[in-house]
Design an enzyme around this catalytic site. Structure first.
Site, PDB file in Angstrom:
ATOM      1  N   ASP A   1     -22.411  37.130 -39.754  1.00 22.29           N
ATOM      2  CA  ASP A   1     -23.303  36.494 -40.709  1.00 22.29           C
ATOM      3  C   ASP A   1     -22.768  36.684 -42.124  1.00 22.29           C
ATOM      4  OD1 ASP A   1     -25.792  36.954 -42.677  1.00 22.29           O
ATOM      5  OD2 ASP A   1     -26.350  35.492 -41.138  1.00 22.29           O
ATOM      6  N   GLY A   2     -22.604  35.586 -42.866  1.00 18.36           N
ATOM      7  CA  GLY A   2     -22.016  35.667 -44.195  1.00 18.36           C
ATOM      8  C   GLY A   2     -22.842  36.488 -45.161  1.00 18.36           C
TER       9      GLY A   2
ATOM     10  N   ASP B   1     -19.029  27.484 -48.017  1.00 19.40           N
ATOM     11  CA  ASP B   1     -18.827  26.191 -47.363  1.00 19.40           C
ATOM     12  C   ASP B   1     -19.394  26.275 -45.952  1.00 19.40           C
ATOM     13  OD1 ASP B   1     -18.023  23.576 -47.030  1.00 19.40           O
ATOM     14  OD2 ASP B   1     -15.945  24.064 -46.577  1.00 19.40           O
TER      15      ASP B   1
END
Length: 290
Positions: free
Chosen positions: A149-150, A167
């Site tokens: 998970d970013g 992005d």
């Protein structure tokens, strides 16, 4: 060993060519074709038309495009404009990208910016499994691709990120986990002193106009937003540098050097950013989200 991709003729009227899928060789073509057409197919897939290779979650939202003859070039205009941050931070040492897609930005930076360390964080393991279909190089001393998970990654990342590139999309557009005020505050804290956050804003405009306002709140209005008419996107740049005041005349000259070095139209990027800054385009877009 990379996965062997299942191939079947494209069932779509416009997106012709061959569909490449993460399926076993005994999968039933008829069932897969039906799932693609009714958009119930749950994995990302690739369409190869012999000239280009595209990554899709569904055919309404293309994720990436790669020219087979020049796989390390940036085909989509929005990916080129995301590198506009190099006008302000031309020698980054550390780049973090959230959302791998077909790896266009990762490949370009890895090849053309030899002094930079790149980490790409991708939530979907199936997207990472397609990396070799897009010629993304294996991990090495300068490149790491992380499945996760970013937002969680940024929460625990070390400070000193020179460029944070967002992005990341789900099937509906901009990833909600990356759209909160708390996330942007954490991202701000993890950037270097003159670090830049860059976000690709695409999909349903109602979903991301609020994002612009939140980023402006965190970055003290030091934000520039430009449009990408060719792709239907907007690119946002947010600057941590205190009292950010672009020297546009110098930047226009610097843009020519970057164009010579990297082969992208940085003078056009600089002109568009200067115009957007002077017209307060980011503020106007943020107001639309209220």
């Amino acid at each position: 060993m990379p996965p062997k991709l299942y191939a079947l003729p494209s069932p779509f009227e416009i997106e012709t060519g061959t569909v490449l899928m993460l399926e076993p060789e005994w999968a039933r073509a008829g069932e897969l074709r039906a799932q693609l057409l009714d958009e119930s197919y749950a994995k990302p897939f690739v369409i190869d038309d012999g000239e280009f290779r595209y990554l899709y979650f569904n055919v309404r939202l293309m994720q990436s495009q790669m020219a087979l003859k020049t796989p390390h070039d940036l085909v989509l205009r929005y990916t080129q404009k995301m590198l506009g941050f190099l006008l302000f931070h031309p020698r980054p040492r550390r780049i973090v990208q959230i959302g791998l897609g077909g790896g266009s930005l990762v490949k370009f930076c890895h090849r053309r910016l030899p002094g930079v360390h790149i980490t790409a964080v991708e939530l979907d393991a199936d997207v990472i499994a397609l990396r070799e279909a897009f010629f993304v190089p294996p991990d090495d001393a300068r490149l790491h691709i992380v499945q996760g998970d970013g937002a969680d990654f940024i929460d625990t990342a070390e400070k000193g990120i020179d460029a944070l590139l967002l992005d990341a999309f789900d099937r509906n557009g901009f990833a909600p986990a990356l759209a909160s005020q708390d996330f942007f505050a954490t991202a701000y804290a993890k950037l270097s002193g003159n670090g830049v956050l860059v976000a690709n804003l695409a999909g349903d405009q109602e979903m991301y106009t609020g994002v612009i306002g939140r980023i402006m709140n965190v970055f003290d209005d030091q934000v520039i937003v430009i449009s990408v008419p060719d792709d239907g996107n907007h690119i946002l740049y947010a600057f941590k540098e205190r009292h950010f005041e672009p020297r546009w005349r110098w930047l226009n000259n610097h843009a020519k050097e970057l164009r010579s070095r990297l082969g992208l139209d940085f003078p056009a990027f600089a002109h568009k950013m200067e115009r957007a800054s002077k017209l307060n385009y980011a503020q106007r877009e943020a107001l639309r989200g209220r």
